[in-house]
Scaffold this motif. Structure first.
Motif, PDB file in Angstrom:
ATOM      1  N   GLY A 121      39.943  17.551  55.892  1.00 50.01           N
ATOM      2  CA  GLY A 121      39.590  19.110  55.660  1.00 50.01           C
ATOM      3  C   GLY A 121      38.816  19.003  54.985  1.00 50.01           C
ATOM      4  O   GLY A 121      37.866  18.244  54.770  1.00 50.01           O
ATOM      5  N   TYR A 122      37.647  20.398  54.204  1.00 43.59           N
ATOM      6  CA  TYR A 122      36.982  20.940  53.439  1.00 43.59           C
ATOM      7  C   TYR A 122      37.280  21.719  52.765  1.00 43.59           C
ATOM      8  O   TYR A 122      37.714  22.365  52.595  1.00 43.59           O
ATOM      9  CB  TYR A 122      35.698  21.507  53.912  1.00 43.59           C
TER      10      TYR A 122
ATOM     11  N   ALA B  29      35.999   6.522  57.138  1.00 44.30           N
ATOM     12  CA  ALA B  29      34.867   5.922  55.674  1.00 44.30           C
ATOM     13  C   ALA B  29      34.645   6.051  54.775  1.00 44.30           C
ATOM     14  O   ALA B  29      33.903   6.185  54.459  1.00 44.30           O
ATOM     15  CB  ALA B  29      33.558   6.477  56.884  1.00 44.30           C
ATOM     16  N   GLY B  30      35.282   7.814  54.399  1.00 45.45           N
ATOM     17  CA  GLY B  30      35.354   7.822  52.912  1.00 45.45           C
ATOM     18  C   GLY B  30      34.320   8.392  52.053  1.00 45.45           C
ATOM     19  O   GLY B  30      33.868   8.529  51.323  1.00 45.45           O
ATOM     20  N   LEU B  31      33.523   9.666  53.318  1.00 43.59           N
ATOM     21  CA  LEU B  31      32.336  10.182  53.041  1.00 43.59           C
ATOM     22  C   LEU B  31      33.573  11.758  52.756  1.00 43.59           C
ATOM     23  O   LEU B  31      32.252  12.786  52.603  1.00 43.59           O
ATOM     24  CB  LEU B  31      31.503  10.164  54.284  1.00 43.59           C
ATOM     25  N   LEU B  32      34.583  11.716  53.072  1.00 42.76           N
ATOM     26  CA  LEU B  32      35.329  13.192  52.939  1.00 42.76           C
ATOM     27  C   LEU B  32      36.492  12.782  52.260  1.00 42.76           C
ATOM     28  O   LEU B  32      37.237  11.546  52.598  1.00 42.76           O
ATOM     29  CB  LEU B  32      35.968  13.717  54.052  1.00 42.76           C
ATOM     30  N   PRO B  33      37.191  13.477  51.138  1.00 43.18           N
ATOM     31  CA  PRO B  33      37.764  13.378  50.937  1.00 43.18           C
ATOM     32  C   PRO B  33      39.425  13.976  51.495  1.00 43.18           C
ATOM     33  O   PRO B  33      38.770  14.453  51.864  1.00 43.18           O
ATOM     34  CB  PRO B  33      37.966  13.794  48.637  1.00 43.18           C
ATOM     35  N   ARG B  34      40.375  12.626  51.203  1.00 42.53           N
ATOM     36  CA  ARG B  34      41.278  13.122  52.009  1.00 42.53           C
ATOM     37  C   ARG B  34      42.102  14.418  50.849  1.00 42.53           C
ATOM     38  O   ARG B  34      42.171  14.230  49.588  1.00 42.53           O
ATOM     39  CB  ARG B  34      42.349  12.315  52.476  1.00 42.53           C
ATOM     40  N   LEU B  35      42.204  15.376  52.195  1.00 42.98           N
ATOM     41  CA  LEU B  35      43.760  16.217  51.345  1.00 42.98           C
ATOM     42  C   LEU B  35      44.918  15.418  51.599  1.00 42.98           C
ATOM     43  O   LEU B  35      45.482  15.884  50.503  1.00 42.98           O
ATOM     44  CB  LEU B  35      43.806  17.148  51.944  1.00 42.98           C
TER      45      LEU B  35
END
Length: 237
Positions: free
Chosen positions: A15-16, A53-59
């Protein structure tokens, strides 16, 4: 298709900020599998791909490739671990030639230029043409070729059909099948052309508002369009 897991997701949330868009997701995907990720717009499909892909952090949760945990929010390290993204915008170097786009991404031990061009023969006469001068279908072929020379263990293909005519999509999707069969990699395919995706996929999951509402063998889902339609409308199967 191997039975040895190549990609594993354990309780993955994406998520964000602190707001989950994809809720806890568990998957075990053997090598040589095409996994179709389906669902309506806003379901969380692209968020999932960007997180893998690692472009967003995992929550929360883990992503493993060949049994080894991969880093969160570190795209270069994630790429080296074998997760390679073919983004929906293709992310080509438009002023560089086809040959240069492929060469700049090539990795030791990966497919040769000739091997990649065997999959995408339409690119052979276009090797010295700038990527920005290619047709939409040729650009998608180049994006896929550039992903392949990075020697992926998991190839993430996000909305391959974006902006393409259905007839071109029908030509490209069988190549996805060949990639999985010939390399033993997992291909995770986000695709809006549901019928075509299920024809080349082994397994599929349907995401709606970040939840998996349906999963199973692709052939079984394709044979039950009523169940599939209900899943798109949010009915849990």
């Amino acid at each position: 298709m191997s039975e040895t897991p190549v990609l594993e997701l354990r309780g993955l949330e994406a998520g964000y900020g602190s707001v989950p868009v994809v809720r806890p997701l568990d998957l075990v995907v053997p090598g040589g599998t095409v996994l179709a990720v389906l669902g309506p717009n806003g379901a969380g499909k692209t968020t999932l791909m960007m997180t893998l892909a690692g472009l967003l952090p995992r929550l929360r949760g883990e992503v493993l490739v060949d049994g080894k945990p991969t880093p969160s929010s570190r795209p270069a390290a994630t790429n080296r671990a074998g997760l390679v993204l073919v983004a929906d915008d293709r992310a080509l170097f438009t002023t560089l030639s086809v040959r240069e786009n492929i060469g700049i991404a090539a990795r030791s031990g990966g497919p040769t230029l000739d091997e990649v061009l065997d999959l995408f023969p339409a690119l052979r006469p276009r090797l010295n043409v700038a990527a920005g001068a290619l047709s939409g279908g040729e650009q998608q072929m180049l994006a896929m070729a550039r992903g392949l020379v990075q020697r992926p263990r998991v190839l993430l293909v996000d909305e391959m059909s974006m902006g393409l005519a259905p007839v071109i999509v029908e030509d490209l999707l069988p190549v996805v099948r060949r990639i999985a069969d010939e390399t033993g990699a997992v291909v995770v395919l986000v695709e809006q052309h549901v019928r075509l995706a299920l024809e080349v996929a082994d397994r599929a999951v349907v995401l709606v508002h970040g939840d998996v509402v349906l999963r199973g063998e692709a052939a079984e889902l394709a044979a039950n369009p009523t169940t599939l339609e209900a899943a798109y409308l949010g009915a849990t199967a």
